[in-house]
Design a protein around this motif. Structure first.
Motif, PDB file in Angstrom:
ATOM      1  N   GLY A 193       3.296  11.879  10.712  1.00  0.00           N
ATOM      2  CA  GLY A 193       2.805  10.916  11.680  1.00  0.00           C
ATOM      3  C   GLY A 193       1.365  11.147  12.066  1.00  0.00           C
ATOM      4  O   GLY A 193       0.913  10.722  13.112  1.00  0.00           O
ATOM      5  N   LEU A 248       1.304   2.996   2.348  1.00  0.00           N
ATOM      6  CA  LEU A 248       1.965   3.073   3.647  1.00  0.00           C
ATOM      7  C   LEU A 248       3.138   2.101   3.758  1.00  0.00           C
ATOM      8  O   LEU A 248       3.814   2.071   4.772  1.00  0.00           O
ATOM      9  N   SER A 249       3.369   1.295   2.732  1.00  0.00           N
ATOM     10  CA  SER A 249       4.389   0.251   2.807  1.00  0.00           C
ATOM     11  C   SER A 249       5.780   0.814   2.590  1.00  0.00           C
ATOM     12  O   SER A 249       5.964   1.818   1.906  1.00  0.00           O
ATOM     13  N   LYS A 250       6.732   0.107   3.116  1.00  0.00           N
ATOM     14  CA  LYS A 250       8.123   0.481   2.865  1.00  0.00           C
ATOM     15  C   LYS A 250       8.443   0.365   1.373  1.00  0.00           C
ATOM     16  O   LYS A 250       9.376   1.002   0.888  1.00  0.00           O
ATOM     17  N   ILE A 252      -4.730   6.283   1.712  1.00  0.00           N
ATOM     18  CA  ILE A 252      -4.305   4.910   1.979  1.00  0.00           C
ATOM     19  C   ILE A 252      -4.912   4.020   0.891  1.00  0.00           C
ATOM     20  O   ILE A 252      -6.133   3.863   0.820  1.00  0.00           O
ATOM     21  N   ILE A 299      -2.596  10.677  11.168  1.00  0.00           N
ATOM     22  CA  ILE A 299      -3.635  10.063  10.352  1.00  0.00           C
ATOM     23  C   ILE A 299      -4.840  10.976  10.453  1.00  0.00           C
ATOM     24  O   ILE A 299      -5.537  10.991  11.453  1.00  0.00           O
ATOM     25  N   ILE A 329      -2.907  10.200   5.035  1.00  0.00           N
ATOM     26  CA  ILE A 329      -1.802  10.579   5.888  1.00  0.00           C
ATOM     27  C   ILE A 329      -1.391  11.996   5.509  1.00  0.00           C
ATOM     28  O   ILE A 329      -1.357  12.343   4.330  1.00  0.00           O
ATOM     29  N   VAL A 385       7.750   4.918   2.255  1.00  0.00           N
ATOM     30  CA  VAL A 385       7.029   5.755   3.206  1.00  0.00           C
ATOM     31  C   VAL A 385       7.966   6.394   4.218  1.00  0.00           C
ATOM     32  O   VAL A 385       7.777   7.535   4.632  1.00  0.00           O
ATOM     33  N   GLN A 386       8.992   5.663   4.623  1.00  0.00           N
ATOM     34  CA  GLN A 386       9.855   6.175   5.678  1.00  0.00           C
ATOM     35  C   GLN A 386      10.769   7.294   5.195  1.00  0.00           C
ATOM     36  O   GLN A 386      11.411   7.961   5.978  1.00  0.00           O
ATOM     37  N   TYR A 430       6.699  11.878   6.644  1.00  0.00           N
ATOM     38  CA  TYR A 430       5.327  11.967   7.127  1.00  0.00           C
ATOM     39  C   TYR A 430       5.300  12.595   8.504  1.00  0.00           C
ATOM     40  O   TYR A 430       6.159  12.377   9.344  1.00  0.00           O
ATOM     41  N   SER A 432       0.832  -1.205   0.000  1.00  0.00           N
ATOM     42  CA  SER A 432       0.000   0.000   0.000  1.00  0.00           C
ATOM     43  C   SER A 432       0.864   1.252   0.000  1.00  0.00           C
ATOM     44  O   SER A 432       2.100   1.180   0.066  1.00  0.00           O
ATOM     45  N   PHE A 460      -9.503   8.510   3.712  1.00  0.00           N
ATOM     46  CA  PHE A 460      -8.548   8.539   4.806  1.00  0.00           C
ATOM     47  C   PHE A 460      -7.180   8.788   4.218  1.00  0.00           C
ATOM     48  O   PHE A 460      -6.796   8.212   3.217  1.00  0.00           O
ATOM     49  N   TRP A 467      -9.061   3.300   1.204  1.00  0.00           N
ATOM     50  CA  TRP A 467      -9.840   3.632   2.399  1.00  0.00           C
ATOM     51  C   TRP A 467     -10.715   4.837   2.104  1.00  0.00           C
ATOM     52  O   TRP A 467     -10.204   5.944   1.867  1.00  0.00           O
TER      53      TRP A 467
END
Lengths: 177, 167
Positions: B23, B10-12, B157, B25, B119, B16-17, B21, B8, B117, B56
């Motif tokens: 942090g 949000l996956s590495k 997401i 939601i 981030i 994403v890292q 972000y 997704s 939804f 989402w």
């Protein structure tokens, strides 16, 4: 031994933890001492193995308050219980590492769920409070009444995670950790 | 090598890292992503048997969502096609079986109205641009992207999964 030679060895860490498998979670929130969200709720996290491995231990870390009993276990991806510890009282002091022995279980290459359930909301564990929108996007699941796994979740009925609670739970492939 | 059950935004695998972000939601709000196609770089290390695509929804889903995948060069590999958004505040799954070969792609999403939804990124989204995210105006995923600067700080997401049902 496989019928055909493997071209390379697939490394698998001696322990597969939720933060290790899903480091992305820590982008959004840190793991800290947090109270278990709901009595008897089961929480399940996918993991996968590139080759057969012998699961020997499971572990999590207690938070600031020691209370209640905890069951940990491994399920196939359909939710059938493969092995569980049975209810085990949290022990030790605040922040103590909880190593729970399980019957040594050979897991074939494939996908599994590791699960944890607790009968107390006084109990605290090292967990993330990342929103369910994030956890569910990694395939995290829950079951409202799962404790103990031997009778409460066999086969488990997994539903999408709806709780902001992700435990730093691990499956370990060594007898000593 | 076995792939993960879900990939997704949000996956590495979507870096994403690296994208700064904040942090957060965010609660679903007015859709800053309205009529914007977003392209997220994603690296797939395995042949991936996609069964379903997901997104989402927010509190006020409306109109359509289109989820897909583009090559690194911007050519559409797959898209679900514009699909009416469903129930509020749940992952909406859209069937779309496809075997993705290993490689570098853009994960694409287009929301033509409503909310999702998401981030919230730090640094007003500039970190997202630094991470390689691109945008484009439109109401569905095109056959070939005409990318432009990504102008919002939000990432919905969305992604795909090899699971056929449940969750």
């Amino acid at each position: 031994m496989p019928d055909f030679p493997e071209l390379y060895d697939v490394p698998i860490a001696p322990g597969l933890s939720v933060p290790g498998l899903y480091p992305e979670i820590q982008v959004f929130t840190s793991f800290a001492s947090r109270a278990y969200p709901t009595v008897n709720k089961g929480l399940f996290y996918p993991f996968w193995l590139e080759k057969p491995m012998l699961a020997q231990q499971m572990a999590y870390c207690a938070g600031n308050t020691i209370a209640g009993n905890v069951d940990v276990g491994i399920f196939d991806i359909k939710g059938n219980l493969l092995v569980s510890s049975g209810g085990t009282a949290m022990a030790g002091g605040a922040g103590s590492f909880q190593i729970i022995n399980i019957t040594d279980t050979l897991l074939a290459q494939g996908y599994y769920m590791k699960g944890i359930a607790c009968d107390s909301i006084t109990a605290t564990m090292i967990a993330s409070n990342v929103g369910p929108q994030v956890g569910a996007s990694f395939g995290f699941c829950e079951q409202l009444t799962a404790y103990p796994f031997s009778t409460g979740a066999n086969p488990a009925t997994f539903v999408r995670l709806a709780t902001s609670y992700v435990v730093a739970l691990s499956v370990n492939f060594k007898s000593v950790m | 090598m076995l792939p993960p059950l879900f990939v997704s935004s949000l996956s590495k695998y979507c870096k994403v890292q690296e994208m700064g972000y904040a942090g957060v939601i965010a609660n679903p709000a007015s859709g800053a992503e309205l009529n914007m196609i977003m392209y997220l770089p994603v690296t797939i290390a395995w042949p991936y048997p996609v069964k379903r695509w997901f997104h989402w929804t927010g509190s006020s889903p409306a109109n359509n969502v289109d989820i897909g995948l583009m090559t690194r060069d911007g050519v559409r590999v797959f898209s679900t096609g514009a699909t009416a958004q469903g129930t509020a505040s749940v992952p909406q799954y859209i069937s779309g079986p496809i075997l993705i070969p290993p490689g570098e792609f853009y994960l694409a999403l287009c929301i033509s109205n409503g909310t999702s939804f998401r981030i919230t990124a730090s640094n007003s989204g500039n970190a997202l641009r630094q991470g390689g995210i691109l945008g484009e105006s439109g109401t569905s995923i095109p056959a070939v992207m005409t990318p432009a600067a990504f102008t919002t700080a939000i990432i919905p997401i969305f992604g795909f999964t090899m699971t056929e049902s449940g969750y």
